[in-house]
Design a protein around this motif. Structure first.
Motif, PDB file in Angstrom:
ATOM      1  N   ASP A   3       0.848  -1.192   0.000  1.00 52.04           N
ATOM      2  CA  ASP A   3       0.000   0.000   0.000  1.00 52.04           C
ATOM      3  C   ASP A   3       0.881   1.238   0.000  1.00 52.04           C
ATOM      4  OD1 ASP A   3      -2.422  -1.027  -0.197  1.00 52.04           O
ATOM      5  OD2 ASP A   3      -2.994  -0.837   1.913  1.00 52.04           O
ATOM      6  N   ALA A   4       1.802   1.284  -0.915  1.00 49.30           N
ATOM      7  CA  ALA A   4       2.719   2.426  -1.012  1.00 49.30           C
ATOM      8  C   ALA A   4       3.172   2.495  -2.458  1.00 49.30           C
ATOM      9  CB  ALA A   4       3.926   2.203  -0.103  1.00 49.30           C
ATOM     10  N   ILE A   5       3.580   3.685  -2.878  1.00 50.01           N
ATOM     11  CA  ILE A   5       4.080   3.816  -4.249  1.00 50.01           C
ATOM     12  C   ILE A   5       5.457   3.174  -4.311  1.00 50.01           C
ATOM     13  CG2 ILE A   5       5.019   5.478  -5.905  1.00 50.01           C
ATOM     14  CD1 ILE A   5       2.788   7.358  -5.207  1.00 50.01           C
ATOM     15  N   VAL A   6       5.635   2.259  -5.255  1.00 48.62           N
ATOM     16  CA  VAL A   6       6.967   1.684  -5.470  1.00 48.62           C
ATOM     17  C   VAL A   6       7.279   1.816  -6.951  1.00 48.62           C
ATOM     18  CG1 VAL A   6       8.428  -0.347  -5.256  1.00 48.62           C
ATOM     19  CG2 VAL A   6       6.536  -0.042  -3.679  1.00 48.62           C
ATOM     20  N   TYR A   7       8.448   2.371  -7.253  1.00 45.27           N
ATOM     21  CA  TYR A   7       8.855   2.389  -8.662  1.00 45.27           C
ATOM     22  C   TYR A   7      10.357   2.222  -8.782  1.00 45.27           C
ATOM     23  CZ  TYR A   7      10.595   7.197  -8.464  1.00 45.27           C
ATOM     24  OH  TYR A   7      11.313   8.317  -8.167  1.00 45.27           O
ATOM     25  N   VAL A   8      10.762   1.792  -9.975  1.00 44.77           N
ATOM     26  CA  VAL A   8      12.184   1.619 -10.254  1.00 44.77           C
ATOM     27  C   VAL A   8      12.477   2.385 -11.530  1.00 44.77           C
ATOM     28  CG1 VAL A   8      13.961  -0.049 -10.880  1.00 44.77           C
ATOM     29  CG2 VAL A   8      12.255  -0.650  -9.179  1.00 44.77           C
ATOM     30  N   ALA A   9      13.545   3.191 -11.510  1.00 47.11           N
ATOM     31  CA  ALA A   9      13.867   3.977 -12.708  1.00 47.11           C
ATOM     32  C   ALA A   9      15.362   3.917 -12.981  1.00 47.11           C
ATOM     33  CB  ALA A   9      13.422   5.418 -12.519  1.00 47.11           C
ATOM     34  N   ASP A  10      15.694   3.946 -14.267  1.00 51.04           N
ATOM     35  CA  ASP A  10      17.099   3.986 -14.667  1.00 51.04           C
ATOM     36  C   ASP A  10      17.691   5.313 -14.195  1.00 51.04           C
ATOM     37  OD1 ASP A  10      18.939   2.724 -17.237  1.00 51.04           O
ATOM     38  OD2 ASP A  10      19.390   4.736 -16.505  1.00 51.04           O
ATOM     39  N   GLN A  19      20.294   6.854 -15.256  1.00 55.81           N
ATOM     40  CA  GLN A  19      20.878   7.689 -16.311  1.00 55.81           C
ATOM     41  C   GLN A  19      19.802   8.254 -17.232  1.00 55.81           C
ATOM     42  OE1 GLN A  19      23.436   5.504 -15.177  1.00 55.81           O
ATOM     43  NE2 GLN A  19      24.321   7.485 -14.684  1.00 55.81           N
ATOM     44  N   THR A  20      18.892   7.372 -17.674  1.00 56.10           N
ATOM     45  CA  THR A  20      17.907   7.807 -18.685  1.00 56.10           C
ATOM     46  C   THR A  20      16.584   8.223 -18.052  1.00 56.10           C
ATOM     47  OG1 THR A  20      17.036   5.578 -18.903  1.00 56.10           O
ATOM     48  CG2 THR A  20      18.870   6.166 -20.340  1.00 56.10           C
ATOM     49  N   TYR A  21      16.379   7.925 -16.756  1.00 58.67           N
ATOM     50  CA  TYR A  21      15.142   8.226 -16.019  1.00 58.67           C
ATOM     51  C   TYR A  21      13.954   7.390 -16.522  1.00 58.67           C
ATOM     52  CZ  TYR A  21      17.976  12.081 -14.439  1.00 58.67           C
ATOM     53  OH  TYR A  21      18.985  12.818 -13.921  1.00 58.67           O
ATOM     54  N   GLU A  22      14.267   6.347 -17.290  1.00 54.99           N
ATOM     55  CA  GLU A  22      13.198   5.490 -17.817  1.00 54.99           C
ATOM     56  C   GLU A  22      12.633   4.626 -16.689  1.00 54.99           C
ATOM     57  OE1 GLU A  22      14.659   2.762 -20.721  1.00 54.99           O
ATOM     58  OE2 GLU A  22      12.778   1.632 -20.682  1.00 54.99           O
ATOM     59  N   LEU A  23      11.300   4.516 -16.639  1.00 52.28           N
ATOM     60  CA  LEU A  23      10.667   3.692 -15.596  1.00 52.28           C
ATOM     61  C   LEU A  23      10.761   2.224 -15.980  1.00 52.28           C
ATOM     62  CD1 LEU A  23       7.544   5.885 -14.867  1.00 52.28           C
ATOM     63  CD2 LEU A  23       9.317   5.275 -13.227  1.00 52.28           C
ATOM     64  N   LEU A  24      11.262   1.412 -15.051  1.00 56.93           N
ATOM     65  CA  LEU A  24      11.427  -0.013 -15.334  1.00 56.93           C
ATOM     66  C   LEU A  24      10.365  -0.840 -14.621  1.00 56.93           C
ATOM     67  CD1 LEU A  24      15.269  -0.072 -14.793  1.00 56.93           C
ATOM     68  CD2 LEU A  24      14.059   0.134 -16.940  1.00 56.93           C
ATOM     69  N   PHE A  25       9.783  -0.245 -13.564  1.00 55.52           N
ATOM     70  CA  PHE A  25       8.733  -0.957 -12.825  1.00 55.52           C
ATOM     71  C   PHE A  25       7.911   0.043 -12.020  1.00 55.52           C
ATOM     72  CE2 PHE A  25       7.352  -2.634  -8.697  1.00 55.52           C
ATOM     73  CZ  PHE A  25       6.517  -3.655  -9.116  1.00 55.52           C
ATOM     74  N   LEU A  26       6.584  -0.181 -11.993  1.00 53.14           N
ATOM     75  CA  LEU A  26       5.686   0.596 -11.122  1.00 53.14           C
ATOM     76  C   LEU A  26       4.720  -0.400 -10.521  1.00 53.14           C
ATOM     77  CD1 LEU A  26       5.750   2.938 -13.763  1.00 53.14           C
ATOM     78  CD2 LEU A  26       4.620   4.038 -11.880  1.00 53.14           C
ATOM     79  N   ASN A  27       4.476  -0.305  -9.214  1.00 50.24           N
ATOM     80  CA  ASN A  27       3.530  -1.264  -8.650  1.00 50.24           C
ATOM     81  C   ASN A  27       2.090  -0.789  -8.883  1.00 50.24           C
ATOM     82  OD1 ASN A  27       3.281   0.732  -6.734  1.00 50.24           O
ATOM     83  ND2 ASN A  27       3.351  -0.650  -4.999  1.00 50.24           N
ATOM     84  N   ARG A  28       1.153  -1.684  -8.626  1.00 44.95           N
ATOM     85  CA  ARG A  28      -0.274  -1.437  -8.878  1.00 44.95           C
ATOM     86  C   ARG A  28      -0.723  -0.137  -8.182  1.00 44.95           C
ATOM     87  NH1 ARG A  28      -2.419  -2.910 -12.817  1.00 44.95           N
ATOM     88  NH2 ARG A  28      -3.532  -0.969 -12.697  1.00 44.95           N
ATOM     89  N   ILE A  73      -2.059   6.532 -13.767  1.00 45.95           N
ATOM     90  CA  ILE A  73      -1.241   6.275 -14.960  1.00 45.95           C
ATOM     91  C   ILE A  73      -1.972   5.274 -15.847  1.00 45.95           C
ATOM     92  CG2 ILE A  73       0.949   5.253 -15.737  1.00 45.95           C
ATOM     93  CD1 ILE A  73       2.081   6.277 -13.003  1.00 45.95           C
ATOM     94  N   SER A  74      -2.025   5.598 -17.154  1.00 47.38           N
ATOM     95  CA  SER A  74      -2.701   4.641 -18.042  1.00 47.38           C
ATOM     96  C   SER A  74      -1.647   3.635 -18.500  1.00 47.38           C
ATOM     97  CB  SER A  74      -3.330   5.359 -19.232  1.00 47.38           C
ATOM     98  OG  SER A  74      -2.351   6.141 -19.846  1.00 47.38           O
ATOM     99  N   GLY A  75      -1.978   2.373 -18.480  1.00 45.98           N
ATOM    100  CA  GLY A  75      -1.014   1.320 -18.839  1.00 45.98           C
ATOM    101  C   GLY A  75      -0.094   1.020 -17.678  1.00 45.98           C
ATOM    102  N   SER A  76       1.064   0.422 -17.992  1.00 46.05           N
ATOM    103  CA  SER A  76       1.974   0.006 -16.913  1.00 46.05           C
ATOM    104  C   SER A  76       2.936   1.111 -16.522  1.00 46.05           C
ATOM    105  CB  SER A  76       2.768  -1.207 -17.370  1.00 46.05           C
ATOM    106  OG  SER A  76       3.689  -0.793 -18.372  1.00 46.05           O
ATOM    107  N   GLY A  77       3.064   2.131 -17.371  1.00 43.65           N
ATOM    108  CA  GLY A  77       4.008   3.222 -17.088  1.00 43.65           C
ATOM    109  C   GLY A  77       5.439   2.854 -17.440  1.00 43.65           C
ATOM    110  N   GLY A  88       8.722   2.221 -19.359  1.00 47.29           N
ATOM    111  CA  GLY A  88       9.224   2.813 -20.607  1.00 47.29           C
ATOM    112  C   GLY A  88       9.020   4.317 -20.627  1.00 47.29           C
ATOM    113  N   GLU A  89       8.138   4.827 -19.741  1.00 45.08           N
ATOM    114  CA  GLU A  89       7.941   6.273 -19.680  1.00 45.08           C
ATOM    115  C   GLU A  89       9.052   6.900 -18.843  1.00 45.08           C
ATOM    116  OE1 GLU A  89       3.922   7.205 -18.507  1.00 45.08           O
ATOM    117  OE2 GLU A  89       3.117   5.752 -19.932  1.00 45.08           O
ATOM    118  N   ILE A  90       9.110   8.239 -18.859  1.00 45.38           N
ATOM    119  CA  ILE A  90      10.180   8.930 -18.143  1.00 45.38           C
ATOM    120  C   ILE A  90       9.655   9.367 -16.780  1.00 45.38           C
ATOM    121  CG2 ILE A  90      11.715  10.958 -18.230  1.00 45.38           C
ATOM    122  CD1 ILE A  90      12.311   8.712 -20.315  1.00 45.38           C
ATOM    123  N   CYS A  91      10.410   9.059 -15.707  1.00 40.98           N
ATOM    124  CA  CYS A  91       9.869   9.259 -14.352  1.00 40.98           C
ATOM    125  C   CYS A  91       9.444  10.705 -14.101  1.00 40.98           C
ATOM    126  CB  CYS A  91      10.830   8.750 -13.290  1.00 40.98           C
ATOM    127  SG  CYS A  91      12.411   9.580 -13.244  1.00 40.98           S
TER     128      CYS A  91
END
Ligand code: ADP
Length: 519
Positions: A176-183, A185-194, A202-206, A208-211
């Motif tokens: 029950d908390a925001i969790v995300y993983v981002a590169d 260097q590029t700030y690309e999102l690699l993971f976002l939790n539900r 956020i529409s979709g999984s997020g 590949g988008e930029i954090c």
């Protein structure tokens, strides 16, 4: 890798060598093969040997099949097309099956060819060639097996890593908390939790988008508050957890954040953030801070405001004593009147303070109240004052009723109408209008409008503060509007003022009977 080994082992061979897939596609060939086929150093990739030989295709296929089934070198004969029309290269061949190839993951063949004309009848030459070939073959097999083992080992480790990674992602998804993983260097999102996807809309999984574009609002580049530099040490290795609090620019919620650089499944160092919503706690802290400031202000203002009548009383007590000594009864009477007036002022101040301390809680249960009646009652109570000011007051008939603490709301009406008359200034015909109107969002607002001195826009908020008076010499304690605001807000309503320069309009909202009962 296998192809590199092939190149290395067969480069210096005078005999043509081919690396062939199980279906006959030429994967690699050495210089001698290219020369034999007359391809000018450039053998087209992906050609099937059936296209390059004049031996009937079915015989070629059968030969390849035999080679694939055998663990030993299989001798054969193939006629190859050469660059010179009408000229063919007639070869003895040996086909070897290599167990596995890194790239193809299926058996491949090593085909070794010796021109018949060169071999002639010299069995010694043939034997030497075969020996060369056997050595090369064994080296290749050895290398191939070594690589296969490495692959299998690596695949095992990789599989375990993937499984552990997936387990972690499942756990993070359930938080029950925001969790995300981002590169980093590029700030690309690699993971976002539900939770992050839902809370931030956020529409979709997020992925590949930029954090800084997806998780925050109005950022022209990487956020100025990005903690990336704090997450790695001077050598670029992950440092300790960095903990901070921040109000997200996207949804305005407050978060208790833990950031850490971690090694991602593919080996790169990435940023992982876990942010717990603390908006409720933050709001209570803010309210508490505000209350403390108010209390401080309150204490200061009370002592300050009580001082002035005390000074007056003390001063006139002194005059009273001197006047008594000389038996000046007329002056004594005037002194006593001044003292009584100052005492009245203190009384009024203390009454207001007491009232203010009482309205922290609503004592009376809510009931339906006609706002028209409430306004008329307030006017009756203020009749003498209204007459003195020569004010004309109109009240809208049948205003929508409210569901409130009736006693408190009558106080609100009385306070606002009294102010409207009091701050009429030099207006010869003070006019006050009490009514209601429907706001854009459909809610009903009540208003008290006057044609008095008006209020500058910069004081719209200030006047609702405790002891705030725009004219320090005016009558009154500066408590009335603070009281009104508190009562309205305790009912879940809001109050605000608008002023055109030709008077002021105080608006306020209150719960209506249906909405209040639904709640
Ligand atoms: P008080 O009337 O006792 O001074 P209030 O809290 O009722 O205290 O009002 C605070 C200040 O707001 C007043 O001193 C006055 O300067 C201003 N004010 C209130 N109502 C009006 C009004 N209708 N028109 C102009 N100014 C007003």
């Amino acid at each position: 890798m296998l192809r590199q080994c092939f190149d290395e082992f067969t480069r210096s061979f005078a005999q043509a060598c081919f690396l062939i897939s199980s279906t006959g596609i030429i994967l690699r060939s050495n210089a001698a093969a290219v020369q034999m086929l007359g391809q000018g150093g450039n053998l087209p990739a992906g050609r099937n040997i059936t296209q390059l030989t004049t031996t009937p295709a079915e015989m070629v296929v059968r030969y390849l099949k035999r080679c694939l089934q055998s663990t030993e070198p299989v001798p054969g004969a193939l006629r190859w097309r050469t660059g010179t029309p009408g000229h063919e290269a007639d070869c003895y061949c040996h086909g070897y099956r290599l167990l596995i190839s890194l790239e193809e993951k299926e058996p491949v063949l090593l085909l070794y060819c010796q021109l018949r004309e060169k071999v002639g009848n010299s069995f010694a030459a043939l034997n030497q060639t075969l020996e060369n070939l056997r050595v090369s073959h064994h080296k290749l097999i050895h290398k191939s097996n070594q690589l296969t083992n490495e692959i299998l080992e690596r695949e095992g480790v990789q599989k375990k890593l993937i499984e552990a990674h997936e387990r972690l992602m499942t756990v993070l998804n359930g938080l029950d908390a925001i969790v995300y993983v981002a590169d980093m260097q590029t700030y690309e999102l690699l993971f976002l939790n539900r939770y992050a996807i839902d809370t931030l809309g956020i529409s979709g999984s997020g992925v590949g988008e930029i954090c800084w574009q997806t998780l925050q609002k109005d950022q022209a580049g990487p956020c100025s508050f990005c903690t990336n530099p704090r997450l790695v040490d001077t050598e670029g290795n992950p440092a300790d957890v960095y903990r901070w609090e921040f109000q997200n620019t996207q949804n305005d919620c407050w978060y208790d954040i833990r950031d850490r650089a971690i090694r991602w499944i593919d080996g790169r160092i990435v940023r992982m953030e876990i942010a717990t919503d603390i908006t409720k706690r933050k709001k209570s802290e803010q309210v508490l801070e505000q209350k403390n400031a108010e209390l401080e202000n309150f204490t200061y203002a009370i002592s300050h405001d009580l001082k002035s009548p005390i000074i007056t009383i003390k001063g006139f007590l002194g005059s009273l004593v001197s006047d008594a000594r000389i038996s000046n009864f007329e002056r004594m009477e005037a002194d006593i009147k001044r003292i009584a007036k100052a005492a009245d002022k203190m009384q009024a101040l203390l009454d207001d303070v007491l009232e203010l301390s009482r309205i922290g809680r609503l004592v009376n249960p809510s009931a339906e109240l006609s706002m028209t009646e409430a306004a008329n009652e307030a006017i009756e109570d203020l009749a003498a004052f209204i007459k003195e000011k020569n004010a004309v007051i109109t009240v809208e008939a049948d205003m929508p009723p409210v569901f409130v603490d009736c006693h408190r709301i009558r106080e609100v009406m009385q306070n606002l109408i009294e102010n409207a008359v009091k701050y009429s200034g030099s207006q010869a015909e003070p006019r006050v209008e009490v009514g209601s109107k429907v706001l854009a969002e459909g809610q009903c607002a009540y208003f008290v409008k006057d044609n008095g001195i008006g209020i500058e826009a910069k004081f719209y908020n200030k006047i609702f503060g405790l002891f705030e008076k725009l004219d320090p010499y005016s009558d009154g304690t500066g408590i009335g509007l603070a009281l009104v605001k508190r009562i309205i807000e305790l009912h879940g309503g809001r109050i605000w003022v608008e002023s055109t320069g030709h008077g002021s309009i105080f608006y306020f909202t209150l719960p209506q009977p249906q909405t209040a009962q639904e709640e």
